[in-house]
Design a protein around this motif. Structure first.
Motif, PDB file in Angstrom:
ATOM      1  N   LYS A 151       0.828  -1.318   0.042  1.00 41.74           N
ATOM      2  CA  LYS A 151       0.066  -0.010  -0.006  1.00 41.74           C
ATOM      3  C   LYS A 151       0.773   1.151  -0.136  1.00 41.74           C
ATOM      4  O   LYS A 151       2.061   1.312   0.352  1.00 41.74           O
ATOM      5  CB  LYS A 151      -0.871  -0.058   1.175  1.00 41.74           C
ATOM      6  CG  LYS A 151      -0.097   0.073   2.657  1.00 41.74           C
ATOM      7  CD  LYS A 151      -1.138   0.050   3.672  1.00 41.74           C
ATOM      8  CE  LYS A 151      -0.364  -0.010   5.012  1.00 41.74           C
ATOM      9  NZ  LYS A 151      -1.482  -0.174   6.165  1.00 41.74           N
ATOM     10  N   LEU A 152       0.222   2.293  -0.524  1.00 38.37           N
ATOM     11  CA  LEU A 152       0.830   3.709  -0.618  1.00 38.37           C
ATOM     12  C   LEU A 152       0.002   4.425   0.530  1.00 38.37           C
ATOM     13  O   LEU A 152      -1.251   4.266   0.364  1.00 38.37           O
ATOM     14  CB  LEU A 152       0.779   4.233  -1.693  1.00 38.37           C
ATOM     15  CG  LEU A 152       1.586   5.829  -1.894  1.00 38.37           C
ATOM     16  CD1 LEU A 152       2.022   6.126  -3.161  1.00 38.37           C
ATOM     17  CD2 LEU A 152       0.558   7.001  -1.657  1.00 38.37           C
ATOM     18  N   VAL A 153       0.707   4.906   1.516  1.00 40.52           N
ATOM     19  CA  VAL A 153       0.008   5.553   2.565  1.00 40.52           C
ATOM     20  C   VAL A 153       0.463   7.202   2.286  1.00 40.52           C
ATOM     21  O   VAL A 153       1.567   7.548   2.566  1.00 40.52           O
ATOM     22  CB  VAL A 153       0.471   5.299   3.992  1.00 40.52           C
ATOM     23  CG1 VAL A 153      -0.278   6.085   5.003  1.00 40.52           C
ATOM     24  CG2 VAL A 153       0.052   3.673   4.221  1.00 40.52           C
ATOM     25  N   TYR A 154      -0.499   7.848   2.203  1.00 39.39           N
ATOM     26  CA  TYR A 154      -0.295   9.633   2.101  1.00 39.39           C
ATOM     27  C   TYR A 154      -0.528  10.071   3.283  1.00 39.39           C
ATOM     28  O   TYR A 154      -1.609  10.174   4.018  1.00 39.39           O
ATOM     29  CB  TYR A 154      -1.368   9.909   1.055  1.00 39.39           C
ATOM     30  CG  TYR A 154      -1.502  11.616   0.790  1.00 39.39           C
ATOM     31  CD1 TYR A 154      -0.263  12.283   1.073  1.00 39.39           C
ATOM     32  CD2 TYR A 154      -2.527  12.085   0.402  1.00 39.39           C
ATOM     33  CE1 TYR A 154      -0.150  13.622   1.046  1.00 39.39           C
ATOM     34  CE2 TYR A 154      -2.440  13.541   0.389  1.00 39.39           C
ATOM     35  CZ  TYR A 154      -1.352  14.351   0.668  1.00 39.39           C
ATOM     36  OH  TYR A 154      -1.320  15.807   0.612  1.00 39.39           O
ATOM     37  N   LEU A 155       0.475  10.518   4.039  1.00 38.87           N
ATOM     38  CA  LEU A 155       0.483  11.465   5.110  1.00 38.87           C
ATOM     39  C   LEU A 155       0.344  12.767   4.989  1.00 38.87           C
ATOM     40  O   LEU A 155       1.180  13.413   4.565  1.00 38.87           O
ATOM     41  CB  LEU A 155       1.666  10.919   6.056  1.00 38.87           C
ATOM     42  CG  LEU A 155       2.170   9.547   6.260  1.00 38.87           C
ATOM     43  CD1 LEU A 155       3.375   9.340   7.005  1.00 38.87           C
ATOM     44  CD2 LEU A 155       1.220   8.801   7.220  1.00 38.87           C
ATOM     45  N   ALA A 156      -0.935  13.368   5.061  1.00 39.28           N
ATOM     46  CA  ALA A 156      -1.387  14.738   4.468  1.00 39.28           C
ATOM     47  C   ALA A 156      -0.975  15.532   5.672  1.00 39.28           C
ATOM     48  O   ALA A 156      -1.604  15.457   6.699  1.00 39.28           O
ATOM     49  CB  ALA A 156      -2.616  14.686   3.941  1.00 39.28           C
ATOM     50  N   GLN A 157      -0.035  16.692   5.390  1.00 34.88           N
ATOM     51  CA  GLN A 157      -0.021  17.782   6.196  1.00 34.88           C
ATOM     52  C   GLN A 157      -1.011  19.002   6.181  1.00 34.88           C
ATOM     53  O   GLN A 157      -1.581  19.571   7.116  1.00 34.88           O
ATOM     54  CB  GLN A 157       1.306  18.619   6.060  1.00 34.88           C
ATOM     55  CG  GLN A 157       2.629  17.582   6.580  1.00 34.88           C
ATOM     56  CD  GLN A 157       2.645  16.450   5.851  1.00 34.88           C
ATOM     57  OE1 GLN A 157       3.175  16.422   4.632  1.00 34.88           O
ATOM     58  NE2 GLN A 157       2.566  15.103   6.425  1.00 34.88           N
ATOM     59  N   THR A 158      -1.539  18.690   5.050  1.00 40.01           N
ATOM     60  CA  THR A 158      -2.669  19.687   4.675  1.00 40.01           C
ATOM     61  C   THR A 158      -3.878  19.038   3.977  1.00 40.01           C
ATOM     62  O   THR A 158      -3.923  18.186   3.281  1.00 40.01           O
ATOM     63  CB  THR A 158      -2.208  20.933   3.760  1.00 40.01           C
ATOM     64  OG1 THR A 158      -1.899  20.456   2.411  1.00 40.01           O
ATOM     65  CG2 THR A 158      -1.207  21.845   4.393  1.00 40.01           C
ATOM     66  N   ASP A 159      -4.984  19.705   4.139  1.00 38.80           N
ATOM     67  CA  ASP A 159      -6.172  19.089   3.472  1.00 38.80           C
ATOM     68  C   ASP A 159      -6.320  19.788   1.902  1.00 38.80           C
ATOM     69  O   ASP A 159      -6.830  20.541   1.694  1.00 38.80           O
ATOM     70  CB  ASP A 159      -7.674  19.204   4.268  1.00 38.80           C
ATOM     71  CG  ASP A 159      -8.788  18.829   3.873  1.00 38.80           C
ATOM     72  OD1 ASP A 159      -8.578  17.809   2.807  1.00 38.80           O
ATOM     73  OD2 ASP A 159      -9.811  19.071   4.240  1.00 38.80           O
ATOM     74  N   ASP A 160      -5.682  18.840   1.213  1.00 39.31           N
ATOM     75  CA  ASP A 160      -5.594  19.566  -0.310  1.00 39.31           C
ATOM     76  C   ASP A 160      -6.056  18.503  -1.233  1.00 39.31           C
ATOM     77  O   ASP A 160      -5.334  17.444  -1.553  1.00 39.31           O
ATOM     78  CB  ASP A 160      -4.149  19.915  -0.448  1.00 39.31           C
ATOM     79  CG  ASP A 160      -4.118  20.504  -1.943  1.00 39.31           C
ATOM     80  OD1 ASP A 160      -4.799  20.272  -2.763  1.00 39.31           O
ATOM     81  OD2 ASP A 160      -3.273  21.457  -2.066  1.00 39.31           O
ATOM     82  N   PRO A 161      -7.402  18.743  -1.643  1.00 41.71           N
ATOM     83  CA  PRO A 161      -7.928  17.758  -2.607  1.00 41.71           C
ATOM     84  C   PRO A 161      -6.842  17.344  -3.982  1.00 41.71           C
ATOM     85  O   PRO A 161      -6.984  16.262  -4.591  1.00 41.71           O
ATOM     86  CB  PRO A 161      -9.188  18.166  -3.061  1.00 41.71           C
ATOM     87  CG  PRO A 161      -9.687  19.094  -2.002  1.00 41.71           C
ATOM     88  CD  PRO A 161      -8.283  19.881  -1.512  1.00 41.71           C
ATOM     89  N   GLY A 162      -6.237  18.292  -4.351  1.00 40.79           N
ATOM     90  CA  GLY A 162      -5.448  18.383  -5.552  1.00 40.79           C
ATOM     91  C   GLY A 162      -4.358  17.466  -5.014  1.00 40.79           C
ATOM     92  O   GLY A 162      -3.969  16.584  -6.121  1.00 40.79           O
ATOM     93  N   LEU A 163      -3.543  17.474  -3.911  1.00 42.28           N
ATOM     94  CA  LEU A 163      -2.620  16.323  -3.545  1.00 42.28           C
ATOM     95  C   LEU A 163      -3.141  14.932  -3.408  1.00 42.28           C
ATOM     96  O   LEU A 163      -2.484  14.162  -3.532  1.00 42.28           O
ATOM     97  CB  LEU A 163      -1.957  16.907  -2.483  1.00 42.28           C
ATOM     98  CG  LEU A 163      -0.966  18.213  -2.523  1.00 42.28           C
ATOM     99  CD1 LEU A 163      -0.310  18.590  -1.220  1.00 42.28           C
ATOM    100  CD2 LEU A 163       0.007  18.148  -3.529  1.00 42.28           C
TER     101      LEU A 163
END
Length: 198
Positions: A151-163
């Motif tokens: 799996k790829l886990v995206y650890l998001a620092q901001t709530d950015d739908p584009g990212l």
């Protein structure tokens, strides 16, 4: 007036550090970044930091904080910190301190086959993952590099739908499952607050 503190940091977390400095009004901390691509070349981190520490001290700046976790240096960064009497970000890497080091350790067994992205890596996926591994030229190597990940886990620092869209596309490109976790700045915020009061 607060004493000036120089943070010598990985360019891959510059945006996050600047955001924390602004939100927490830590104007007496100044940021100097080393090349973000050293993320892929950890052997360059300690020699680069040695030079940056020497340059800061030549300017008369004694309060220095290292904006790196161990980041693949195999303990060499800790030895540098001990020699130079400076502190660094706690943890093995940015995925850990963004998650929160304690929370990251708790999930270790569940995430043993995870490949992580941060906001920076979601934005710079081609430049920091695909191109350095040669997958733009030799896509058949994908399974050699990523065959043991699930799996790829995206650890998001901001709530950015584009990212989020970019991270999902990265997971698909690597043939991995996708998981999104909003972390915010994790332990980075408390670590910088501690660095601000040397």
């Amino acid at each position: 007036m607060a004493k000036k503190v120089r943070v010598l940091a990985c360019g891959a977390i510059a945006k996050e550090i600047l955001a924390v400095l602004e939100v927490d009004r830590l104007g007496h901390i100044e940021l100097e970044c080393l090349p973000a691509i050293w993320h892929a070349h950890p052997e360059k981190i300690v020699p680069g930091l040695e030079k940056a520490i020497a340059a800061a001290r030549a300017e008369g700046i004694e309060d220095i904080f290292i904006g790196y976790a161990d980041c693949g240096t195999g303990g060499m960064l800790d030895r540098l910190c001990a020699r130079e009497n400076v502190r660094r970000l706690e943890g093995p890497h940015c995925y850990s301190f963004f998650t929160g080091n304690a929370a990251f350790a708790e999930r270790y067994d569940d995430d043993i086959t995870a490949f992580y992205l941060t906001d920076f890596l979601a934005r710079q996926f081609d430049a920091f993952v695909i191109e350095p591994l040669g997958l733009d030229r030799y896509p058949q190597l994908r399974d050699s590099y990523f065959g043991h990940y699930t799996k790829l886990v995206y650890l998001a620092q901001t709530d950015d739908p584009g990212l989020q869209q970019r991270a999902m596309a990265a997971a698909e490109r690597l043939g991995l499952g996708y998981e999104y976790r909003f972390t915010g700045y994790g332990d980075l915020r408390s670590e910088l607050a501690a660095a601000a009061t040397p």
